[in-house]
Design a protein around this motif. Structure first.
Motif, short mmCIF file in Angstrom:
data_model
loop_
_atom_site.label_atom_id
_atom_site.label_comp_id
_atom_site.label_asym_id
_atom_site.label_seq_id
_atom_site.Cartn_x
_atom_site.Cartn_y
_atom_site.Cartn_z
N ASP A 1 0.86 -1.19 0.00
CA ASP A 1 0.00 0.00 0.00
C ASP A 1 0.89 1.23 0.00
OD1 ASP A 1 -2.69 -0.52 -0.06
OD2 ASP A 1 -3.00 -0.37 2.11
N LEU A 2 0.77 2.04 -1.04
CA LEU A 2 1.60 3.25 -1.14
C LEU A 2 0.69 4.48 -1.06
CD1 LEU A 2 4.51 4.37 -1.83
CD2 LEU A 2 3.65 4.55 -4.18
N PHE A 3 0.85 5.25 0.01
CA PHE A 3 0.10 6.50 0.19
C PHE A 3 1.02 7.66 -0.20
CE2 PHE A 3 -1.76 3.46 3.12
CZ PHE A 3 -3.12 3.67 2.98
N THR A 4 0.50 8.55 -1.07
CA THR A 4 1.34 9.65 -1.55
C THR A 4 0.53 10.95 -1.56
OG1 THR A 4 0.70 9.16 -3.83
CG2 THR A 4 2.77 8.20 -3.06
N ALA A 5 1.24 12.05 -1.41
CA ALA A 5 0.60 13.36 -1.58
C ALA A 5 1.65 14.40 -1.93
CB ALA A 5 -0.15 13.79 -0.32
N GLN A 6 1.21 15.33 -2.75
CA GLN A 6 2.02 16.49 -3.10
C GLN A 6 1.10 17.69 -2.86
OE1 GLN A 6 3.47 18.44 -7.25
NE2 GLN A 6 3.64 16.24 -7.12
N ILE A 7 1.61 18.71 -2.19
CA ILE A 7 0.73 19.83 -1.81
C ILE A 7 0.02 20.40 -3.04
CG2 ILE A 7 2.58 21.56 -1.90
CD1 ILE A 7 1.29 22.76 0.69
N GLY A 8 -1.31 20.54 -2.89
CA GLY A 8 -2.12 21.10 -3.99
C GLY A 8 -2.56 20.08 -5.02
N HIS A 9 -2.16 18.82 -4.87
CA HIS A 9 -2.49 17.80 -5.88
C HIS A 9 -3.27 16.62 -5.32
CE1 HIS A 9 0.49 20.08 -8.12
NE2 HIS A 9 0.06 19.48 -9.21
N GLY A 10 -3.80 16.74 -4.11
CA GLY A 10 -4.60 15.65 -3.54
C GLY A 10 -3.74 14.52 -3.01
N ALA A 11 -4.41 13.54 -2.43
CA ALA A 11 -3.72 12.38 -1.84
C ALA A 11 -4.18 11.12 -2.57
CB ALA A 11 -4.06 12.28 -0.36
N HIS A 12 -3.29 10.13 -2.62
CA HIS A 12 -3.57 8.91 -3.38
C HIS A 12 -3.12 7.68 -2.60
CE1 HIS A 12 -3.37 12.11 -6.39
NE2 HIS A 12 -4.20 11.38 -7.09
N ARG A 13 -3.83 6.59 -2.86
CA ARG A 13 -3.37 5.27 -2.40
C ARG A 13 -3.20 4.42 -3.65
NH1 ARG A 13 -6.70 0.89 -1.69
NH2 ARG A 13 -5.50 -0.91 -1.07
N ASN A 14 -1.99 3.98 -3.87
CA ASN A 14 -1.67 3.21 -5.09
C ASN A 14 -2.20 3.91 -6.34
OD1 ASN A 14 -0.39 1.34 -3.48
ND2 ASN A 14 -2.22 0.08 -3.23
N GLY A 15 -2.02 5.23 -6.37
CA GLY A 15 -2.38 6.01 -7.56
C GLY A 15 -3.85 6.41 -7.64
N VAL A 16 -4.67 5.93 -6.72
CA VAL A 16 -6.11 6.23 -6.77
C VAL A 16 -6.40 7.31 -5.71
CG1 VAL A 16 -8.42 5.26 -6.45
CG2 VAL A 16 -6.60 3.87 -7.48
N PRO A 17 -7.13 8.38 -6.08
CA PRO A 17 -7.40 9.45 -5.11
C PRO A 17 -8.12 8.93 -3.87
CG PRO A 17 -8.01 10.17 -7.31
CD PRO A 17 -7.68 8.70 -7.42
N ILE A 18 -7.76 9.48 -2.71
CA ILE A 18 -8.42 9.11 -1.45
C ILE A 18 -8.97 10.37 -0.80
CG2 ILE A 18 -7.17 6.99 -0.92
CD1 ILE A 18 -5.28 8.63 0.87
N SER A 19 -9.99 10.17 0.05
CA SER A 19 -10.50 11.31 0.82
C SER A 19 -11.01 10.81 2.17
CB SER A 19 -11.60 12.04 0.07
OG SER A 19 -12.67 11.17 -0.14
#
Ligand code: IPD
Ligand code: CA
Ligand code: CA
Length: 271
Positions: free
Chosen positions: A131-149
């Motif tokens: 499971d890879l969680f990523t975020a870049q400021i202003g570009h939303g957050a993702h888990r394995n490339g899929v947006p999360i909220s």
């Protein structure tokens, strides 16, 4: 201050180096869990393993191959600062060491990047689930490339919360047990996973509705708070004031239950 070696660095480049470092460190953790590792005690409850050190070294090498002058604050090694920079990497090579040492598969690698003191990149990698969680400021957050909220839960009766306890639980009167008991009686469920960085990501992904802890370190929070904010979550101190990863308190939520959590965490009467 604008420094020559800091110019022309794209946030995409920082994110991709952070992902590369997290995956390489995660592979080390999985390999160490397969072949075995040595355990040392930093304090009676606070462990460190070979895996922490090896993963940390690998992350620092990957960062410095790409950005040789960037300062890195790492849990085991402390601050490595080669030159003044607008950027700072804040890393926990193994968040959930106690779980890891016991073979309990709840741990991760956490890598955050600050620019001018503000969190801009967050990467948390759970190698046990890939499971890879990523975020870049202003570009939303993702888990394995899929947006999360974050979740839309708006009442504590329907909220699943998570918390944690620091290694000085036996000596520190401010050990969170009072808050634990008080909130346990108000929520649908309360968990303690033993990995603060993943707890933050799980709030970001709507798996938990809120998370608090009393005594965290910058490397526990740096990546996760960027991911949480980019997923639409709120993070403050216990008074509801602006959160800093260099403070110790953290209250994180989907926003809707934040005030209700603060109200309970601010009560100082015994539960
Ligand atoms: C710990 C974990 C745990 C939290 C502790 C941290 P470590 O980090 O994040 O969930 O409750 O406060 O120190 O030692 O496993 O990297
Ligand atoms: Ca940690
Ligand atoms: Ca750690």
């Amino acid at each position: 201050m604008s420094l020559p070696h800091d110019q022309d660095i794209s946030f995409d480049a920082l994110l991709s180096v952070a992902i590369d470092a997290a995956r390489k460190a995660g592979a080390i953790l999985i390999e160490c869990s397969r072949i075995g590792f040595r355990i040392e005690h930093k304090q009676i409850l606070n462990l460190v393993t070979d895996a922490d050190h090896q993963a940390e070294q690998r992350i620092i090498d990957v960062i410095h191959d790409a950005f040789p002058t960037h300062p890195v604050l790492a849990e085991e090694r402390g601050l490595t600062e080669r030159a003044p920079s607008r950027y700072k990497w804040v890393i926990d090579p193994l968040d959930g060491t106690t779980n890891f040492a016991h073979g309990f598969p709840a741990y991760c690698v956490s890598i955050g990047v600050e620019r001018d003191g503000c969190g801009i990149i967050g990467v948390v990698y759970d190698p046990t689930r890939d499971d890879l969680f990523t975020a870049q400021i202003g570009h939303g957050a993702h888990r394995n490339g899929v947006p999360i909220s974050v979740s839309s839960t708006d009442h504590l009766d329907r909220a699943l919360l998570v918390t944690g306890f620091s290694y000085d639980i036996r000596e520190n009167p401010n050990n969170n047990l009072n808050h634990f008991v008080r909130l346990a009686l108000k929520v649908q469920g309360l968990r303690r996973t033993g990995t603060a960085a993943l707890d933050l990501c799980y709030v970001a992904a709507g798996r938990f509705d809120g998370f608090w802890e009393v005594t965290l370190n910058p490397w526990d929070m740096a990546a996760g708070v960027v991911i949480l904010r980019e997923a639409g979550g709120n993070v403050t101190d216990f008074k509801g004031a602006a959160h800093s990863i260099y403070g110790q308190e953290l209250v994180a939520s989907n926003g809707r239950i934040h005030q209700a959590m603060l109200d309970l965490l601010q009560e100082d009467t015994p539960p």
